[in-house]
Write a protein that holds these residues in place. Structure first.
Motif, mmCIF file in Angstrom:
data_model
loop_
_atom_site.group_PDB
_atom_site.id
_atom_site.type_symbol
_atom_site.label_atom_id
_atom_site.label_comp_id
_atom_site.label_asym_id
_atom_site.label_seq_id
_atom_site.Cartn_x
_atom_site.Cartn_y
_atom_site.Cartn_z
ATOM 1 N N ILE A 44 0.841 -1.206 0.000
ATOM 2 C CA ILE A 44 0.000 0.000 0.000
ATOM 3 C C ILE A 44 0.873 1.252 0.000
ATOM 4 O O ILE A 44 0.642 2.191 -0.762
ATOM 5 C CB ILE A 44 -0.967 -0.005 1.199
ATOM 6 C CG1 ILE A 44 -2.027 -1.079 1.003
ATOM 7 C CG2 ILE A 44 -1.608 1.362 1.396
ATOM 8 C CD1 ILE A 44 -2.887 -1.318 2.207
ATOM 9 N N ARG A 45 1.908 1.272 0.836
ATOM 10 C CA ARG A 45 2.799 2.434 0.883
ATOM 11 C C ARG A 45 3.535 2.630 -0.432
ATOM 12 O O ARG A 45 3.700 3.750 -0.906
ATOM 13 C CB ARG A 45 3.802 2.279 2.023
ATOM 14 C CG ARG A 45 3.151 2.482 3.349
ATOM 15 C CD ARG A 45 4.125 2.420 4.469
ATOM 16 N NE ARG A 45 3.428 2.679 5.709
ATOM 17 C CZ ARG A 45 3.941 2.465 6.881
ATOM 18 N NH1 ARG A 45 5.154 1.999 6.996
ATOM 19 N NH2 ARG A 45 3.250 2.730 7.968
ATOM 20 N N LYS A 46 3.975 1.533 -1.026
ATOM 21 C CA LYS A 46 4.671 1.628 -2.309
ATOM 22 C C LYS A 46 3.754 2.213 -3.373
ATOM 23 O O LYS A 46 4.145 3.103 -4.139
ATOM 24 C CB LYS A 46 5.158 0.244 -2.733
ATOM 25 C CG LYS A 46 5.895 0.251 -4.041
ATOM 26 C CD LYS A 46 6.315 -1.147 -4.437
ATOM 27 C CE LYS A 46 6.969 -1.092 -5.806
ATOM 28 N NZ LYS A 46 7.023 -2.364 -6.447
ATOM 29 N N LYS A 47 2.519 1.747 -3.432
ATOM 30 C CA LYS A 47 1.569 2.252 -4.430
ATOM 31 C C LYS A 47 1.232 3.711 -4.179
ATOM 32 O O LYS A 47 1.070 4.493 -5.124
ATOM 33 C CB LYS A 47 0.289 1.408 -4.430
ATOM 34 C CG LYS A 47 0.496 -0.013 -4.879
ATOM 35 C CD LYS A 47 0.911 -0.055 -6.323
ATOM 36 C CE LYS A 47 1.096 -1.470 -6.790
ATOM 37 N NZ LYS A 47 1.587 -1.542 -8.163
ATOM 38 N N GLN A 48 1.115 4.116 -2.914
ATOM 39 C CA GLN A 48 0.851 5.523 -2.605
ATOM 40 C C GLN A 48 1.996 6.408 -3.079
ATOM 41 O O GLN A 48 1.773 7.476 -3.656
ATOM 42 C CB GLN A 48 0.663 5.712 -1.098
ATOM 43 C CG GLN A 48 -0.657 5.264 -0.573
ATOM 44 C CD GLN A 48 -0.755 5.420 0.933
ATOM 45 O OE1 GLN A 48 0.257 5.432 1.641
ATOM 46 N NE2 GLN A 48 -1.973 5.522 1.429
#
Length: 126
Positions: A44-48
């Motif tokens: 999720i953090r990577k995609k954000q």
């Protein structure tokens, strides 16, 4: 919300591999049996971060919203968290402390931003 994500991830794994709660298996045992590791929050953090980089590299309304400031009075009570507050929290570590302005500058260069994403996502606390 971030505190609930690891719990939900374990629930998903138990459902997928049909591991019942009544078997009293610990989370480590379930991870070992499924031959996986926790990666939902990291993903999720990577995609954000990838999304932010894409928005910041292109001129448009989204970029204006990230850089701009809304006029008028602020709402009463506790202020809501902004997307930039969340992103800057990812970088706040003793060795990598970037201000919001530095984040905007770094995301302009695609290759630098990719390496920064890998660095943030490789940390054990993410």
């Amino acid at each position: 919300m971030e505190k609930r994500l690891p719990t939900v991830e374990m629930w998903f794994l138990r459902r997928i591999f049909r591991t019942s709660w009544t078997e009293k298996k610990t989370e480590e045992e379930v991870l070992r049996l499924t031959d996986t590791n926790r990666s939902l929050l990291r993903l999720i953090r990577k995609k954000q971060m990838e999304f932010f980089g894409k928005i910041n590299r292109h001129d448009g309304l989204e970029k204006l919203m990230l850089h701009g400031k809304v006029e008028g009075r602020s709402a009463r009570g506790r202020q809501r968290q902004t997307f930039m507050d969340i992103l800057s929290r990812f970088f706040n570590t003793p060795n990598k402390s970037l201000s919001k302005l530095d984040i905007f500058r770094q995301s302009e260069d695609r290759e630098t931003w990719k390496f920064l994403i890998v660095d943030v996502c490789a940390r054990p606390d993410t």
